[in-house]
Design an enzyme around this catalytic site. Structure first.
Site, short mmCIF file in Angstrom:
data_model
loop_
_atom_site.label_atom_id
_atom_site.label_comp_id
_atom_site.label_asym_id
_atom_site.label_seq_id
_atom_site.Cartn_x
_atom_site.Cartn_y
_atom_site.Cartn_z
N GLU A 1 0.84 -1.20 0.00
CA GLU A 1 0.00 0.00 0.00
C GLU A 1 0.87 1.24 0.00
O GLU A 1 1.98 1.24 0.55
CB GLU A 1 -0.90 0.03 1.24
CG GLU A 1 -2.09 -0.91 1.19
CD GLU A 1 -3.26 -0.35 0.39
OE1 GLU A 1 -3.13 0.76 -0.17
OE2 GLU A 1 -4.30 -1.03 0.34
N HIS B 1 -3.55 -2.96 -8.32
CA HIS B 1 -4.76 -3.58 -7.80
C HIS B 1 -5.85 -3.61 -8.86
O HIS B 1 -6.64 -4.54 -8.94
CB HIS B 1 -5.24 -2.79 -6.56
CG HIS B 1 -6.27 -3.50 -5.76
ND1 HIS B 1 -6.83 -2.97 -4.63
CD2 HIS B 1 -6.86 -4.72 -5.90
CE1 HIS B 1 -7.70 -3.80 -4.12
NE2 HIS B 1 -7.75 -4.88 -4.88
N ASP C 1 -7.03 1.58 -8.08
CA ASP C 1 -5.68 1.96 -7.71
C ASP C 1 -4.62 1.05 -8.38
O ASP C 1 -4.92 -0.09 -8.69
CB ASP C 1 -5.51 1.94 -6.18
CG ASP C 1 -5.87 0.60 -5.54
OD1 ASP C 1 -6.93 0.05 -5.88
OD2 ASP C 1 -5.09 0.13 -4.69
#
Length: 240
Positions: free
Chosen positions: A162, A204, A214
């Site tokens: 992330e 993703h 994203d």
């Protein structure tokens, strides 16, 4: 359109000729077909069960790898544990081959990512979170399966990273973030023999079945892959 011809000339004869066979099938399903179908289903279930058992051999007493609380896979990261409800214990790559890195964007701050990944009701978490200044938190061991991709197969075969920020704010993707994340991904690729290319390092948004967008249109893939390759080349021989 394709079915229109079946109501035309000759359909009555075809129906009469096939009447005996249709009656014998009693609704279109013979006993032989049902039995064969059942056998295939049982065989399929047996193969699936065998495959699952093969992957869980490490759960036998004395077979699981030793673990150290707070141990890091990426040097320099900060250990911040995700909730046990947001990942699954495994023994990768012995039970699942790791061949993908999935790039995410938080749609929020670094702090908010850590908060939700620690929340047992959230149901998801990534292995790593990268801050704008390049600082990295590791929340799940790489040998374990993180619930980050929304796809079981991809979860089992990948490492999730992330990144702090929002997909519609290119200014959130700083030089420090790109370079730190690239070094992280280079180390992962070295450890598991993952090729440094866009087939194996994905967003993703590219995960099958996802509804996520994203890392978004402002993530500079060309720059990122070049940085990962550069960082990979700098790693000592035999690393991984």
């Amino acid at each position: 359109m394709g079915k229109k011809g079946s109501t035309g000339k000759g359909s009555a004869k075809k129906g009469a000729a096939g009447k005996k066979g249709a009656a014998g099938k009693k609704g279109g399903a013979t006993r032989r077909a049902v039995l064969l179908g059942g056998a295939v289903a049982v065989a399929g279930a047996a193969v699936f069960a065998r495959d699952e058992l093969g992957r869980l051999w490490w759960r036998l007493p004395g077979m699981e790898k030793k673990r150290v609380e707070g141990e890091l896979d990426h040097k320099g990261a900060e250990w911040t544990a995700a909730s046990d409800y947001n990942w699954r214990r495994a023994d990768r790559p012995d039970d699942y081959v790791i061949d993908r890195v999935v790039i995410h964007v938080v749609q929020g701050s670094y702090r908010s990512a850590l908060k939700v990944f620690k929340d047992p009701s959230h149901g998801a978490a990534a292995h790593y979170v990268v801050r704008k200044d390049g600082h990295i938190a590791q929340m799940i061991r790489e040998l374990d399966v993180a619930f980050h991709a929304g796809n079981r197969d991809m979860n089992e075969r990948s490492i999730g990273i992330e990144h702090e920020g929002f997909v519609d704010r290119p200014q959130d993707f700083t030089t420090a973030m790109y370079e730190s994340s690239a070094r992280l991904t280079a180390g992962i690729c070295a450890r598991y023999g993952i090729p440094v290319d866009r087939e194996h390092i994905i967003g993703h948004v590219e995960v099958p079945g996802t509804d996520h967008t994203d890392p978004g249109p402002h993530w500079d893939w060309k720059r990122y892959i070049a940085l990962v390759r550069k960082a990979r080349e700098k790693l000592p021989a035999g690393v991984g």
